[in-house]
Design an enzyme around this catalytic site. Structure first.
Site, PDB file in Angstrom:
ATOM      1  CG  HIS A 459       9.133  55.580  27.757  1.00 28.43           C
ATOM      2  ND1 HIS A 459       9.615  54.560  26.957  1.00 28.43           N
ATOM      3  CD2 HIS A 459      10.193  56.419  27.957  1.00 28.43           C
ATOM      4  CE1 HIS A 459      10.896  54.767  26.699  1.00 28.43           C
ATOM      5  NE2 HIS A 459      11.271  55.899  27.294  1.00 28.43           N
ATOM      6  CD  GLU A 460      10.456  59.882  29.621  1.00 30.13           C
ATOM      7  OE1 GLU A 460      11.395  59.843  30.446  1.00 30.13           O
ATOM      8  OE2 GLU A 460      10.637  59.751  28.398  1.00 30.13           O
ATOM      9  CG  HIS A 463      13.626  56.478  31.740  1.00 28.93           C
ATOM     10  ND1 HIS A 463      14.665  55.644  31.368  1.00 28.93           N
ATOM     11  CD2 HIS A 463      13.105  56.961  30.582  1.00 28.93           C
ATOM     12  CE1 HIS A 463      14.760  55.630  30.047  1.00 28.93           C
ATOM     13  NE2 HIS A 463      13.825  56.417  29.546  1.00 28.93           N
ATOM     14  CG  HIS A 466      16.592  51.821  35.665  1.00 30.54           C
ATOM     15  ND1 HIS A 466      17.170  51.891  34.413  1.00 30.54           N
ATOM     16  CD2 HIS A 466      17.327  50.907  36.342  1.00 30.54           C
ATOM     17  CE1 HIS A 466      18.181  51.057  34.347  1.00 30.54           C
ATOM     18  NE2 HIS A 466      18.305  50.440  35.499  1.00 30.54           N
TER      19      HIS A 466
END
Length: 669
Positions: A459-460, A463, A466
């Site tokens: 998940h991280e 980021h 992104h």
């Protein structure tokens, strides 16, 4: 020694020179940064030439370089390594940052110049930037009269002080609430490496020969799924849910109530009925009413599913169920129904393999990325690792830092921060960091992750991608600088690759034997994915609706009993199921009282609509392919906030998102 923040770093990608940064550098650099940016803004407003995009907007985008450098480094440090010295600096600098922001956004001459910039003839990204500056200044109070602006400054200063104090109290109380045990027998059910980590944690805390279970930020603590001693589970649970609630210097409830009241007053000054209305005014959700409608539609089915799960768990337990029993018996039922024991998977999830052969491998297959560890580059803490990231053609993309272990000076939870943001205007490429809170094993022992910790790592890194993939001109639009209810979307999508066949086969190998995690086990884990969704959705909605309750107070309201307010809010929202407390209670809801998610915790499930729809697209389009990766990167991940995020989604998906994939995923269809 000269202050390293005062000039751009000469390290690759302008990585902050952490080996040269001392605590004494931060405050002088902040003050120099404040002065520099105000001087730059003074030059903009004093410019005798008519306002145009270049001499006003571009000049603003170029301003504040020193402040950006020191703030980026300090904000991560204050979360990841918050020593007493750093906390003292944070207490001093928080109101100064609020004051500096007001000095910019309430500058009438600057606002008039912004309004005078012609919009005619601008390309799409500059036109969006001009509109965004005007919106932000208005939202910050630029159009208020002098008296209202003076009051707004007072509110902003006090809120910044309270938020800092909340974070620091919570960190102290979380450390103080760790469960100290006398014997290894009390840890029965935990794997040997977890017991060794608890022994090492106790040793480090000055309790040799004992065992310490440190707390993670959410209510649910991982050990509660495994501990066979019901009394120990109860102690761990009660320590977790009472953080911030106990009388004493680290009680956070008074701070939370005061912040909610001040935010309500601030929203009223700006013309909104509630802070929630103000906070959601610029998000991708069409309205606060639409947010409430979706949450209300989910709450009933979620609680019904949770009650059905509770009935199964109570039958398994053979006695009335209590909250500290839930995770333990949920795992027992999962094992009996699906033949899945998540704890037994930990030997297959060794940290380096998860990173290099899982997370990095998936990014390589999908986007063509290559990662090279750079031990010659120093992080802000000895445990931080640095990788250089390359595109498929060999060109440098940026730097990725990983800080994976828990420590007393690190805030709970997991997050991504940027040290340097990509910007064509400034000629910079991204430098990003992921922070997790994995218990550190004793020296020489492998770091084995739980199933949930692997999910969090993927998940991280979503980021991080992104931020790394950002390809915009202006720093205001870079990377993750998108609305709160959109920012979680790319990170949630990246979770899908954790169990993707080619990926899991590459990294999930037993750390001793090298044996691959059997495919039949993976299939059973996938089949069991909806088990426990009643609990997961209910605890999430409890926190989300509690957030909105705190931020829907009318101006002038004072909550005298925050604990009673919390209970009433959960009852009124229909999520007051005693066996499933909110994922975060008021006393330790850092996201909303010290983390930028005030009235925005709904963002996770709002983003998940886009995420679940996107996962369906990947599955129907061939999965882990370079073509799919290029499409997702080009149309969405690279765009930052340079176009409307929902338009970026439409450009990628060809239509608006549909709700059905989310309902199916969460067992609510």
């Amino acid at each position: 020694m000269s202050n390293p923040f005062l000039e751009p770093s000469t390290l690759p990608y302008q990585l902050p020179p952490f080996d040269r940064i001392e605590d004494g550098h931060y405050l002088p650099a902040f003050e120099a940064g404040f002065a520099e940016q105000l001087a730059e803004i003074g030059a903009i407003t004093a410019n005798p030439e008519p306002a145009d995009f270049e001499n006003t907007i571009t000049a603003l985008e170029r301003s504040g370089q020193v402040l950006q450098r020191v703030a980026a480094a300090f904000h991560n440090r204050s979360s990841a390594d918050s020593t007493a010295a750093i906390q003292e600096i944070e207490t001093h600098i928080a109101p100064r940052l609020a004051e500096h922001s007001d000095n910019i956004h309430l500058n009438r001459a600057l606002f008039e110049r912004l309004k005078a910039v012609p919009a005619d003839g601008l390309d799409a990204e500059p036109a969006r930037l001009l509109a965004e500056y005007r919106r932000r200044f208005t939202a910050a109070g630029a159009e208020l009269d002098d008296a209202a602006q003076a009051r707004l400054r007072e509110l902003n200063a006090e809120l910044s002080e309270l938020s800092t104090e909340y974070q620091q109290r919570l960190l102290r109380d979380t450390n103080a609430s760790a469960l100290l045990l006398d014997t290894a027998a009390e840890l029965d059910g935990l794997p040997a490496d977890d017991i060794a980590a608890a022994e090492a944690a106790a040793e480090a805390a000055g309790h040799p020969g004992r065992y310490l279970l440190t707390l993670i930020l959410p209510t649910s603590q991982p050990a509660m799924a495994l501990l066979t001693d019901r009394a120990v589970r109860r102690r761990l649970y009660e320590l977790s849910v009472n953080r911030g609630f106990r009388e004493g210097p680290d009680n956070t409830l008074e701070l939370a109530a005061r912040m909610a009241a001040l935010r309500a007053d601030r929203a009223a000054l700006l013309g909104f009925d509630t802070y929630a209305a103000a906070a959601t005014d610029d998000q991708t959700a069409p309205s606060l009413g639409a947010i409430r409608e979706r949450l209300a539609a989910l709450a009933g089915p979620a609680v019904r599913n949770a009650r059905a799960e509770a009935a199964e768990l109570e039958a398994d337990a053979g006695h009335p169920l209590e909250p500290w029993d839930w995770a333990f018996h949920s795992e027992r039922v999962r094992r009996s129904k699906y033949d899945v024991d998540l704890a037994a998977l930990r030997p297959y999830f060794e940290l380096d393999r998860v990173l290099k052969d899982g997370i990095f491998f998936a990014a390589g297959q999908l986007y063509g990325l290559r990662f090279t560890e750079r031990p010659d580059l120093t992080g802000y803490h000895p445990e931080v690792r640095v990788w250089e990231v390359f595109n498929e053609d060999g060109s440098g993309l940026g730097l990725f830092l990983g800080d994976y272990y828990t420590r007393d000076t690190k805030n709970g939870g997991a997050w991504m921060n940027s040290f340097v943001e990509q910007s064509a205007l400034q000629g910079t490429r991204a430098v990003v960091v992921n922070n997790l809170n994995i218990p550190k094993p004793p020296p020489g022992e492998p770091t084995l992750l739980s199933f949930d910790e692997v999910v969090t790592a993927f998940h991280e890194f979503g980021h991080a991608l992104h931020g790394l993939f950002s390809n915009v001109t202006y720093p205001t639009f870079s990377g993750t600088s998108v609305p709160r209810d959109f920012v979680e979307y790319p990170s949630q999508v990246n979770e899908m690759w954790m169990l993707w066949p080619e990926v899991v086969a590459n990294y999930a190998r037993h750390h001793e034997t090298g044996e691959a995690l059997p495919q039949e086990v993976i299939d059973r884990v996938t089949a069991a994915s909806t088990w426990g969704e009643g609990f997961a959705t209910t605890e999430y909605l409890g926190a989300t609706l509690l957030d909105l309750a705190w931020h829907s107070l009318p101006p002038g309201t004072t909550v005298e009993d925050p604990a009673a307010f919390e209970q009433q809010a959960l009852q009124e929202a229909g999520v007051d199921f005693a066996l499933v407390p909110p994922r975060y209670r008021t006393g330790y809801f850092k996201h909303i009282f010290a983390g930028g998610y005030a009235a925005a915790y709904y963002a996770y499930i709002w983003s998940e609509v886009l995420d679940a729809d996107t996962v369906e697209w990947f599955k129907s389009s061939g999965g882990l392919t370079r073509a799919n990766g290029d499409t997702f990167r080009t149309e969405l991940l690279s765009r930052g906030n340079s176009i409307d995020p929902l338009q970026a989604f439409r450009n990628f998906r060809g239509r608006d998102a549909e709700l059905e994939p989310l309902l199916k995923r969460r067992g609510l269809a």
